[in-house]
Scaffold this motif. Structure first.
Motif, PDB file in Angstrom:
ATOM      1  N   ALA A 124       0.835  -1.207   0.000  1.00 35.36           N
ATOM      2  CA  ALA A 124       0.000   0.000   0.000  1.00 35.36           C
ATOM      3  C   ALA A 124       0.868   1.255   0.000  1.00 35.36           C
ATOM      4  O   ALA A 124       0.573   2.221  -0.708  1.00 35.36           O
ATOM      5  CB  ALA A 124      -0.940   0.000   1.208  1.00 35.36           C
ATOM      6  N   ILE A 125       1.956   1.256   0.759  1.00 31.95           N
ATOM      7  CA  ILE A 125       2.865   2.411   0.779  1.00 31.95           C
ATOM      8  C   ILE A 125       3.552   2.556  -0.576  1.00 31.95           C
ATOM      9  O   ILE A 125       3.671   3.658  -1.102  1.00 31.95           O
ATOM     10  CB  ILE A 125       3.882   2.294   1.931  1.00 31.95           C
ATOM     11  N   THR A 126       3.972   1.445  -1.152  1.00 33.59           N
ATOM     12  CA  THR A 126       4.628   1.486  -2.464  1.00 33.59           C
ATOM     13  C   THR A 126       3.690   2.032  -3.536  1.00 33.59           C
ATOM     14  O   THR A 126       4.129   2.715  -4.460  1.00 33.59           O
ATOM     15  CB  THR A 126       5.121   0.067  -2.849  1.00 33.59           C
ATOM     16  N   ALA A 127       2.401   1.762  -3.403  1.00 30.89           N
ATOM     17  CA  ALA A 127       1.417   2.207  -4.403  1.00 30.89           C
ATOM     18  C   ALA A 127       1.071   3.688  -4.272  1.00 30.89           C
ATOM     19  O   ALA A 127       0.462   4.254  -5.184  1.00 30.89           O
ATOM     20  CB  ALA A 127       0.143   1.362  -4.280  1.00 30.89           C
ATOM     21  N   LEU A 128       1.454   4.316  -3.179  1.00 31.38           N
ATOM     22  CA  LEU A 128       1.161   5.743  -3.003  1.00 31.38           C
ATOM     23  C   LEU A 128       1.911   6.570  -4.050  1.00 31.38           C
ATOM     24  O   LEU A 128       3.004   6.186  -4.476  1.00 31.38           O
ATOM     25  CB  LEU A 128       1.599   6.218  -1.609  1.00 31.38           C
ATOM     26  N   PRO A 129       1.368   7.730  -4.408  1.00 36.40           N
ATOM     27  CA  PRO A 129       2.127   8.650  -5.259  1.00 36.40           C
ATOM     28  C   PRO A 129       3.455   9.016  -4.565  1.00 36.40           C
ATOM     29  O   PRO A 129       3.537   9.029  -3.330  1.00 36.40           O
ATOM     30  CB  PRO A 129       1.216   9.877  -5.377  1.00 36.40           C
ATOM     31  N   GLU A 130       4.461   9.326  -5.345  1.00 37.31           N
ATOM     32  CA  GLU A 130       5.816   9.540  -4.848  1.00 37.31           C
ATOM     33  C   GLU A 130       5.890  10.527  -3.680  1.00 37.31           C
ATOM     34  O   GLU A 130       6.520  10.253  -2.668  1.00 37.31           O
ATOM     35  CB  GLU A 130       6.706  10.026  -5.993  1.00 37.31           C
TER      36      GLU A 130
END
Length: 191
Positions: A124-130
């Motif tokens: 979920a954190i990896t999928a967040l916008p940069e």
């Protein structure tokens, strides 16, 4: 504005004081490694980033302008930029699996559930916008204050808080969606 506790140290490094270099490394290396490991998911690359950040700090020491920026903020920005450079070069998704210590008191089903939850959180954190991911990493994992994180990201505190609010909302949504999935699906099996 409070004085930067690292300014005198950097001044000593600029004059060639090797003891000051050792002090800087012992103060900053753990946080730099942690940040780079979380961003890159690779311990060896994290060591390279931390080493390059410290090297750039050493090179900058003689020309550092006191009061212009906090040294810690500048170092975090350098480390983040180096991480993003490496991620751009990769262009493929890296494994977000970190080596985790196993609690022997924890039962096998509890460990499996904890591992699955940790993987879901990382995904979920990896999928967040940069920018949202960066705000989360700096405030929660690097334990920077909102003001320090805003400085690293070169945004206002209000903008940082907005990024954090949107990131938390996205993470809640992602995690509530993950909780509602059929356990067989989350283990890669189809009905």
């Amino acid at each position: 504005m409070a004085t930067d506790p690292d300014e005198q140290l950097l001044e000593r490094i600029g004059r060639g004081d090797t003891t000051a270099v050792s002090v800087l490394v012992s103060r900053k290396l753990p946080k730099l490694l942690s940040l780079a490991r979380r961003m890159l998911g690779d311990a060896i690359e994290a060591e390279d980033v931390a080493q390059e950040t410290l090297l750039r700090t050493w090179k900058q020491a003689a020309v550092w302008v006191p009061g212009k920026a906090r040294i810690d903020t500048w170092m975090h920005r350098v480390a983040l930029n180096l991480c993003y450079d490496r991620l751009r070069r990769r262009r493929d998704t890296s494994s977000t699996d970190d080596i985790e210590l196993v609690d022997p008191a924890q039962s096998a089903p509890a460990r499996i559930e904890a591992d699955q939850t940790a993987k879901q959180v990382r995904a979920a954190i990896t999928a967040l916008p940069e920018r949202q991911r960066e705000a989360i990493q700096l405030t929660y994992y690097q334990e920077l204050s909102n003001q320090e994180a805003a400085g690293v990201m070169n945004v206002s505190v209000e903008a940082l808080e907005s990024l954090l609010a949107r990131a938390r909302r996205s993470l809640r949504t992602a995690m509530s969606g993950a909780d509602n999935k059929d356990p067989k699906e989350s283990m890669g099996k189809r009905k």
